[in-house]
Design a protein around this motif. Sequence first.
Motif, PDB file in Angstrom:
ATOM      1  N   THR A  73       0.722  -1.297   0.141  1.00  0.00           N
ATOM      2  CA  THR A  73       0.118  -0.005  -0.054  1.00  0.00           C
ATOM      3  C   THR A  73       0.852   1.236  -0.025  1.00  0.00           C
ATOM      4  N   ALA A  74       1.690   1.145   0.982  1.00  0.00           N
ATOM      5  CA  ALA A  74       2.651   2.391   0.729  1.00  0.00           C
ATOM      6  C   ALA A  74       3.378   2.996  -0.724  1.00  0.00           C
ATOM      7  N   ALA A  75       3.710   1.673  -1.448  1.00  0.00           N
ATOM      8  CA  ALA A  75       4.288   1.893  -2.760  1.00  0.00           C
ATOM      9  C   ALA A  75       3.075   2.571  -3.631  1.00  0.00           C
ATOM     10  N   VAL A  76       1.861   1.748  -3.684  1.00  0.00           N
ATOM     11  CA  VAL A  76       0.782   2.272  -4.399  1.00  0.00           C
ATOM     12  C   VAL A  76       0.592   3.681  -4.128  1.00  0.00           C
ATOM     13  N   LYS A 123      -8.830  -7.051 -18.729  1.00  0.00           N
ATOM     14  CA  LYS A 123     -10.077  -6.566 -18.680  1.00  0.00           C
ATOM     15  C   LYS A 123     -10.805  -6.376 -17.059  1.00  0.00           C
ATOM     16  N   ARG A 124     -10.420  -7.670 -16.637  1.00  0.00           N
ATOM     17  CA  ARG A 124     -10.934  -7.766 -15.326  1.00  0.00           C
ATOM     18  C   ARG A 124     -10.354  -7.018 -14.013  1.00  0.00           C
ATOM     19  N   ARG A 125      -9.104  -6.823 -14.339  1.00  0.00           N
ATOM     20  CA  ARG A 125      -8.064  -6.250 -13.478  1.00  0.00           C
ATOM     21  C   ARG A 125      -8.064  -4.829 -13.680  1.00  0.00           C
ATOM     22  N   VAL A 126      -8.061  -4.395 -15.027  1.00  0.00           N
ATOM     23  CA  VAL A 126      -7.944  -2.896 -15.168  1.00  0.00           C
ATOM     24  C   VAL A 126      -9.225  -2.347 -15.633  1.00  0.00           C
ATOM     25  N   GLY A 140      -6.839  -1.738 -11.243  1.00  0.00           N
ATOM     26  CA  GLY A 140      -5.606  -1.364 -11.746  1.00  0.00           C
ATOM     27  C   GLY A 140      -5.127   0.127 -11.189  1.00  0.00           C
ATOM     28  N   ASP A 141      -6.109   0.681 -10.262  1.00  0.00           N
ATOM     29  CA  ASP A 141      -5.695   1.887  -9.440  1.00  0.00           C
ATOM     30  C   ASP A 141      -5.210   1.555  -8.121  1.00  0.00           C
ATOM     31  N   ARG A 142      -5.068   0.091  -7.916  1.00  0.00           N
ATOM     32  CA  ARG A 142      -4.466  -0.205  -6.612  1.00  0.00           C
ATOM     33  C   ARG A 142      -3.054  -1.070  -6.746  1.00  0.00           C
ATOM     34  N   ASN A 143      -2.920  -1.106  -8.063  1.00  0.00           N
ATOM     35  CA  ASN A 143      -1.675  -2.035  -8.526  1.00  0.00           C
ATOM     36  C   ASN A 143      -0.707  -1.419  -9.005  1.00  0.00           C
ATOM     37  N   ILE A 144       0.851  -1.618  -8.987  1.00  0.00           N
ATOM     38  CA  ILE A 144       1.762  -1.172  -9.550  1.00  0.00           C
ATOM     39  C   ILE A 144       2.684  -2.088 -10.437  1.00  0.00           C
ATOM     40  N   LEU A 165       9.445   6.746  -5.112  1.00  0.00           N
ATOM     41  CA  LEU A 165       9.032   5.170  -5.745  1.00  0.00           C
ATOM     42  C   LEU A 165       8.202   5.314  -7.047  1.00  0.00           C
ATOM     43  N   ASP A 166       7.781   6.692  -7.075  1.00  0.00           N
ATOM     44  CA  ASP A 166       7.023   7.026  -8.366  1.00  0.00           C
ATOM     45  C   ASP A 166       7.853   7.140  -9.509  1.00  0.00           C
ATOM     46  N   SER A 167       9.178   7.211  -9.293  1.00  0.00           N
ATOM     47  CA  SER A 167      10.194   7.224 -10.569  1.00  0.00           C
ATOM     48  C   SER A 167      10.496   5.545 -11.018  1.00  0.00           C
ATOM     49  N   VAL A 168       9.850   4.755  -9.921  1.00  0.00           N
ATOM     50  CA  VAL A 168      10.326   3.253 -10.101  1.00  0.00           C
ATOM     51  C   VAL A 168       9.215   2.372 -10.774  1.00  0.00           C
ATOM     52  N   PHE A 169       7.987   2.696 -10.256  1.00  0.00           N
ATOM     53  CA  PHE A 169       6.682   2.143 -10.544  1.00  0.00           C
ATOM     54  C   PHE A 169       5.564   3.161 -11.159  1.00  0.00           C
ATOM     55  N   GLN A 170       4.677   2.506 -11.915  1.00  0.00           N
ATOM     56  CA  GLN A 170       3.803   3.288 -12.368  1.00  0.00           C
ATOM     57  C   GLN A 170       2.425   2.358 -12.102  1.00  0.00           C
ATOM     58  N   MET A 171       1.199   3.114 -12.077  1.00  0.00           N
ATOM     59  CA  MET A 171      -0.121   2.489 -11.804  1.00  0.00           C
ATOM     60  C   MET A 171      -0.330   1.548 -13.028  1.00  0.00           C
TER      61      MET A 171
END
Length: 356
Positions: A96-99, A215-218, A226-230, A264-270
């Motif tokens: 959750t912290a990363a997200v 389709k199901r995930r995002v 998709g708005d809670r996964n990175i 972390l936002d330079s490492v991951f994206q939503m």
Amino acid sequence: MKRGRALSTTCAVLLAGSAGLAAASPGGNATLHRDLSQYTDVMLTHVGAGQGTTASHAVFEALCSASVPAVHWRRTCNDVPREGLEAHDRAVFLHTAAVLCVKTGHHGLHPRCAEGTDESGAKLERHIWSTVTCWEGENCCPAYDATVALIEHVQCDARKWVQALRQVAREVVTSGIGGVSDLPYPAMLPTLSRAAQDAPLRVILSTRQAGKWYKRRVGTTGLAHGDRNIVCRLPDGIDSRLGDWEGCVNNAVKNSPPDEHIHLDSVFQMLSEAEASDVMEALDLFQGEHVKAFAARHGADMLRIDMFRHLVNGEEVQASLESDSTSATQGDPGRREDPGPVAVRQSMERWLTQPP
């Protein structure tokens, strides 16, 4: 078997912090020194390696039926010990912290989490289930004080976050949890592997066709996770954009000065912001070589299921005629359950009762 229930309920009364990690201050200056000397023997035996919305919950249910002390997001079964619940709490909140670092730019939990009360003196509600409402400005905190300290220590710094991820992986594999499924664990398979060293682990990989999974995930229909996964921003230099968080961070910071703050936002994206074709390709890679390599390191004892196409290790299966579970669905005696998923569950249960 003792059936799982929501961890937010189970753990709400377990508020005391763990020894070895300094409590967080309202300013978020906690330090990370958890004593890992107590975590020596690997107790994890089963890994549900499938991504979310691939029937990972069915894998959890099968582990529960096989009397494995297991965790799945906010559920647990078969008396996972307190140390295991705490370790899982930290794993969930690191996710959750990363997200939230990536999605919102926030840098920490509500300062009152460290104190346990809000401005009026009322006790803050504690949760092991991670949601956006557990972040800044809301009266919702992790279930354990040690988790608060850990998240406050990280502060969206990629190096601190991956250091904490390694520590938590070691706690997860040695704290009494027998089986894991669902996020964050599929995204930290190499980290779990290093924590478990060469211990034998049985792997159940729940799979889904990439287009339908996306389709199901995002998609707009379905669960919209998709708005809670990175997902890792940089595909080069790592084995899996969906399955190697640690590798993603290491790859992103390797050319940076050691004292430079890498957010972390330079490492991951939503996940919802990544190109759909790239995400689907990443899923195919994850469900192929990535999990296969993980299983091979830990004994190559792997069961691959597709609950939606009724496949076990690539073969279509049929339910046993004598199965009670094909007679009627729970709570609706007049409606028979689809025999395909029943057959897959039966196959999982048989596999789990057989010796490796």
